[in-house]
Each structure stands twice: as C-alpha cells, then as structure tokens.
Write an enzyme that holds these catalytic residues in place. Structure first.
Site, PDB file in Angstrom:
ATOM      1  N   SER A  70       2.136  -7.177  -1.752  1.00 54.27           N
ATOM      2  CA  SER A  70       1.711  -6.215  -2.767  1.00 54.27           C
ATOM      3  C   SER A  70       1.496  -6.888  -4.122  1.00 54.27           C
ATOM      4  CB  SER A  70       2.748  -5.092  -2.856  1.00 54.27           C
ATOM      5  OG  SER A  70       2.260  -4.002  -3.610  1.00 54.27           O
ATOM      6  N   ASP A  95      -5.165   1.277   3.482  1.00 54.06           N
ATOM      7  CA  ASP A  95      -4.170   1.138   2.420  1.00 54.06           C
ATOM      8  C   ASP A  95      -4.711   1.771   1.135  1.00 54.06           C
ATOM      9  OD1 ASP A  95      -2.344   0.332   0.503  1.00 54.06           O
ATOM     10  OD2 ASP A  95      -2.115  -1.676   1.325  1.00 54.06           O
ATOM     11  N   HIS A 134       1.138   0.714   3.547  1.00 61.04           N
ATOM     12  CA  HIS A 134       0.930  -0.347   2.560  1.00 61.04           C
ATOM     13  C   HIS A 134       1.545  -1.655   3.041  1.00 61.04           C
ATOM     14  CE1 HIS A 134       0.441  -2.432  -1.144  1.00 61.04           C
ATOM     15  NE2 HIS A 134       1.712  -2.400  -1.474  1.00 61.04           N
TER      16      HIS A 134
END
Length: 665
Positions: free
Chosen positions: A497, A583, A628
């Site tokens: 991320s 995502d 995610h």
C-alpha cells in the site's frame, strides 16, 4: 496552544452521570443541543491527558465521509431470517496456536475474532459462529449459533464479534478475503439460535442497553470506502432501524468505540489530523449525544471513562493526571519513560533492551526480555538505530538466527511503511518464520511518517516532509550494511500500500542498495491520484499527501518523490508487484502505468548500456477480487518467496518444504 487547552477544560467541566433527556424521535439541532445539555452535566473531576506518542490503533482500512445532522427518520431495510444454524469443524484459536507452537500443520490459520462475555467465549469454528463455556473453550463442546454459509459468500470469515449486554443477541461482522465489503449478522440467542437481521457494508458496531432493558445496536455504514452514517437498531417485537448521524465533511470519517466500562459509546469523527468526539449514554441511548469538544484543526483527542471520570488523550494541553485508554496498547510510552512503569503490555520495538526475544500472542509480537525465542528457540532480535541525513535517529528491529555466522553473506529482507501515523506491522507470519529459519535477516525500519514514536514522528514524514521517510529508509539500509548485515547484492525490500511510495522512491534515487523488491497493492502514482478528486479517498488523504490541485507548493514537492514521476533510464532492482483487479484504495490503472513506464525506461537504459547488460525482471501479478491487501493469500506468499530466491540465486527447496507445514498448496 493555551486557547486550545482552555477549550478542553471548558468542555470537561461538567459531569457525566446525569445526561439530559429528549423524546425518542425528537429531531435534534446539532448547533444548540450540546450547550443545553452541558448545563445539566456535572463532572466529579476531569483528567486531561497529553501524550504525543499515543493514539488508538486505527486500522488503515477504517475509512469514511460527509456534516453533522442527527435524525431518526431515515431507514435501511432489515433482512430477517429464521433458519437454524448448522455446524462444521475446524480448530479454534487456542487450538491452532497450541498446534502452531508444538507440531507441524497442514494449513496455517489464526482466528482473531474471539470475545469473552459472561461465562462464554464466542468465536469462529470452521464455517460457523459458535460459543462455549469459558472453562470448556479448549474442548470440542460448543454451541453453534450461525452458519456462515447461509450468506452465500466465497470462503467467509468472521472479522469482529460483539455480544449484547444481557447476552440476548450476538452480532458478528463477516467478510471474505477478496472483498472489503462486510455484512453484520445479528443472532438471537435462545435454545434454537436464529438470525434476526443482517446489515450490509458495516464497519464498526457496538451494543448498549436502554432504560427498559432493550438492546440497541449502533453501527456505521460504509459506502464507497467512506464511513459517514451511523445507524441504531433494535430487534424483537420493537424492531426499528434508523439513521442517527451523518457526517458531511468528505475528509472525515466516523467510527464507534465503547468505553472499557461500557458506560459510554463514543462516536469518533476524525481525519488524519483532527478529531471530534460525541458521547452516547450507554444507559440512555435514545438521548441526544453530548459533544466533548468541537473539532479544531490540528487537535486530536480520544475519550475513555472509568468511575464517573473522563480520561482524555490529546495532543494539546497540560495533563493533570497521566492515564491511558485501553486501546493504546501499542507504542503508548513516552520515549523517555521506563517501560516497566507502563500499566499496559507493550508491543513496541522502540524501547526494548538491546537484545530481547518475542512471544506469540494473538498474532502480534510482544516484547519479552530474555535470550530465547519461545517459538523457534533459535532467533535473536536486536534494536538498532540509524542516523538519517538530518541527524535524526531512526529505530530498526532486526531478526536473525542465533547461530548465524558471517551475517554479511546472508540475504536481507527489509520491511518499511512510513505513512498515516501507522505502526509498521511485525505480526507473526509463517513465511517470516521460515525465512529466518533458512538464514535470512529480517529488518523492520520504523521511519518517519509512521506512528512508532508518536504524532510528531508522523508529522515529520507527511506533506512537505515526506522526503524525511525516504532519507530514513536509505540510512537504515546503509547502516545495516555498515554493521555487517548482508550486502546490496543480497538485499531485498518489501512493502504494501502506502509503503510503496518510499520503496518506489528509493528505487529511483538509490537502486544500487537493492537486488530485488516485492510490493503489494503499492501506491506509486501519488501526483495523479491526489489530483483526481473523483477517487473515493482523495479528499480524506489531503492531510497526508497534500493538495496538488490547489497548492503549487504541494504539487512541486510531490513531484520530487513520486515514484511514477521520477522513473528514468537507469538500472533498477528486479521488482515483483502484486495488484488486485478491483482495488478501490489503490487503483489498478496507476500500478499498470507505473509498470509500463518502468519497463520502457529499462529498455532504453539497456540500449545505451550495450550487449551483456542483464536487465532486471519486472513482474506485475494482477489478482482477481476487490480487496486491497490479502495477507493470507498462499498464492501470493509462494509467488513472492519464489521471486526473491530466484533473484538472489538461492536454493528454495528447504524453505518451501518448511512452508508446507503451514500453507496448503
């Protein structure tokens, strides 16, 4: 600062036990009800607590949105079910943990959603929500409350459980690995438990009980990754489901927290730098909430309650008594304090002895002084500091085998995050264990931008100070090499991320420090993402990355470090990227654009270098699904380990044999 402190004192000079009343469905004007009810509140005493190092551990997945309007007129449908729950067998958490520590397993799984209430333990067993008597929790004697298969989801699991005060109902949040969407089911506890209702897209939820002993469920509704609506619902003969609050500022989100003594439900409205807390009386949940202090930019605070006293954790004001709320169990100490004086168990890598070991407890690494690792009994854990460019000392946590010799020739895997004030995850994972067993060195770099050293540590690594985190990461890797831990040709780097920003930036600025990189759902195109206000999180993220659309200073600064913007023809380390097709947090488009631009730059560099140049491997692995980050994806884990071993030219036979003890191939 004095003015802010005065506002807090003014807000807390009244008391809690006698909250004012209002009619059950009376419309409340948020602009004036707080002043009215403050007049009827008397506080025995207040505690204003300052701790720049402390804050609740809010998951990065806790998101939200839009202004303050309390209403009881807007409804969501309640889905009613009367099917009796079915059963299936799988090891409960305690059994799994015991087996993990004592013998090989075919499949690795830790069930974190476990809660004790009354004389029972509630948890997931196989595909079912079950409960057993506390003293029988280690046996197979349990009662099935709900079969998750009734929801028709692909491999569902329970993410969170909450039990009503008198154990008339239990609520469980259920989701799948390939989606962030959660369904909250409410089960009536009886001789034949039945599902009373289900609510889609629930984030946080808590139970309270009103004056007539009726259980009331408060929950937040998440839409497009944003939590901005709070609902309250009752069940049985007096069924209702009504919207209670709506936040209209798109940069804020809402989450619910029940105080440790269950006396108050706190409605926390916050963004990255500012918060506002409303108290809901746990004994009179139909009364309007009471505002503690309206939001002031740059002021963060959280509320706990005990014995008719409020405890406020904030980044402003002078404390009258140092207290800590129960959520602040990680990184809660002032950096000058002695950890032995802390009333809570630490899980911080920042203040340990020079050498310490770790123990496994519900999926986290906790400090424990000593010399033997109770899991592998072969690992050493060190705390090392690197000096960044500006002289700032940056802590690192390093793991390696106790009997390792010539560490300079061992492979090194560096972990980094450095964003949102979040702590770098060091939770136990089987792939990390097998890497250490196979001779790898694992290093966790707690760079600025993260939360390990408090709010200022975060502030020093966000907005126009984001390059501090990059300087910290570079200093950490150079320090590791300088102290004899591995070398550039055996050094790998991993992040997920927002951690991808620092990794991508380092690949642009100092690629010679690395041999290979693995990234998962990485944030690589900061500039274009933050200029697109149609994306669900852009407005909320402005406090972290800046506003390049309206602030030229922010735009120019982002251009200096944005991984996508700074790709140039040069030699790069090999990079393996795992991305997810749907995502919503890190759009796939940005990752694809980064990968294509990087490949083009490598081809151009190869032409200039001539024959004999060995180009790095750039792999983009796009997985289906809308989640995610999927921590437990066996396919992802094996693909990343295979990539690292191949890039470093290592024999992966033993590591995959060991990994088979925990992962089902």
């Amino acid at each position: 600062m004095q003015q802010k402190s005065k506002l807090f004192l003014q807000a807390l000079k009244y008391s809690i036990p006698h909250l004012g009343k209002c009619m059950q469905k009376q419309h409340v004007n948020h602009c004036n009800f707080a002043d009215h009810y403050y007049n009827s509140i008397k506080l025995k005493k207040y505690h204003l607590t300052k701790c720049l190092q402390n804050k609740p551990r809010i998951s990065e997945l806790a998101r939200n949105i839009p202004s303050r309007n309390f209403s009881c007129k807007e409804f969501l449908p309640i889905k009613q079910e009367n099917k009796k729950s079915l059963s299936e067998n799988m090891d409960a958490f305690e059994k799994v943990r015991t087996k993990l520590e004592t013998q090989p397993q075919e499949e690795y799984e830790i069930i974190n959603a476990e809660i004790k209430h009354g004389g029972f333990v509630y948890y997931q067993e196989g595909c079912c929500l079950v409960r057993s008597k506390d003293e029988e929790a280690d046996n197979d004697n349990y009662e099935v409350l709900f079969n998750l298969e009734e929801l028709k989801l692909e491999q569902p699991f329970i993410d969170c459980i909450r039990v009503a005060p008198d154990e008339k109902y239990v609520a469980a949040k259920i989701r799948t690995e390939d989606s962030e969407a959660s369904t909250c089911v409410v089960v009536k506890l009886s001789d034949q438990p039945v599902m009373e209702a289900s609510f889609p897209n629930v984030s946080s939820f808590e139970w309270v009980k009103d004056e007539e002993d009726e259980d009331v469920l408060f929950y937040t509704f998440q839409r497009n990754l944003r939590c901005h609506d709070v609902y309250r619902a009752t069940f049985g003969d007096n069924r209702r489901n009504e919207r209670f609050y709506t936040e209209k500022d798109p940069s804020f989100f809402v989450f619910l927290y029940l105080t440790k003594d269950s006396r108050f439900l706190t409605m926390n409205i916050m963004n990255k730098t500012t918060s506002e807390v409303w108290l809901i009386d746990g004994m009179s949940p139909w009364d309007p909430p009471v505002l503690i202090q309206k939001r002031i930019h740059g002021v963060l605070y959280y509320v706990e309650h005990r014995d008719d006293e409020l405890y406020i954790l904030t980044n402003v004001g002078e404390p009258t008594e140092f207290k800590l709320p129960p959520w602040a169990c990680g990184f809660i100490m002032d950096t000058n304090s002695d950890p032995k004086n802390c009333p809570f168990q630490l899980c911080s890598p920042i203040r340990p002895p020079k050498y310490y070991t770790y123990k496994f407890s519900e999926g986290k690494l906790f400090e424990e002084t000593g010399h033997e690792d109770p899991i592998t009994k072969t690992s050493r854990v060190l705390r090392i500091e690197a000096k960044s460019k500006d002289g700032k000392l940056v802590p690192m946590t390093v793991f390696h085998k106790t009997d390792s010799e010539d560490l300079q020739k061992k492979p090194l895997l560096v972990h980094v995050y450095g964003a949102y004030g979040m702590d770098l995850k060091m939770n136990f994972r089987p792939e990390r264990r097998v890497l250490v067993d196979d001779g790898w060195i694992l290093a966790y770099c707690h760079v600025r931008g993260g939360g390990e050293l408090g709010l200022q540590w975060h502030a020093d690594g966000r907005l126009t100070k984001k390059l501090n985190g990059l300087a910290d990461l570079e200093a950490c890797i150079k320090t590791l090499h300088g102290q004899g831990f591995s070398q550039p040709s055996l050094t790998t780097l991993t992040a997920f991320s927002a951690g991808g920003v620092l990794v991508g930036a380092l690949c642009n600025s100092n690629p010679e420090l690395l041999r290979a990189v693995t990234l998962e759902a990485p944030f690589l195109d900061v500039l274009n993402t933050m200029m697109d206000t149609t994306l669900p999180l852009t407005l909320e993220e402005l406090e972290e990355w800046g506003n390049p659309s309206s602030d030229e200073k922010h735009k120019n600064y982002i251009k200096r470090y944005c991984p996508y913007q700074n790709i140039k023809p040069k030699h790069y380390p090999s990079i393996h990227i795992t991305a997810y097709e749907n995502d919503e947090r890190v759009p796939l488009k940005g990752i694809v654009n980064y990968t294509e631009k990087l490949k083009e730059a490598i081809v151009e560099h190869a032409k200039d270098t001539g024959e004999g140049y060995q180009a790095p491997n750039i792999i983009l692995d796009i997985q289906p699904g809308g989640n995610h980050v999927i921590e437990d994806s066996h396919k992802k884990i094996t693909a990343q380990i295979k990539f690292l071993y191949e890039e470093l030219g290592l024999d992966s036979t033993s590591v995959f044999e060991n990994l088979k003890k925990y992962l089902k191939f």
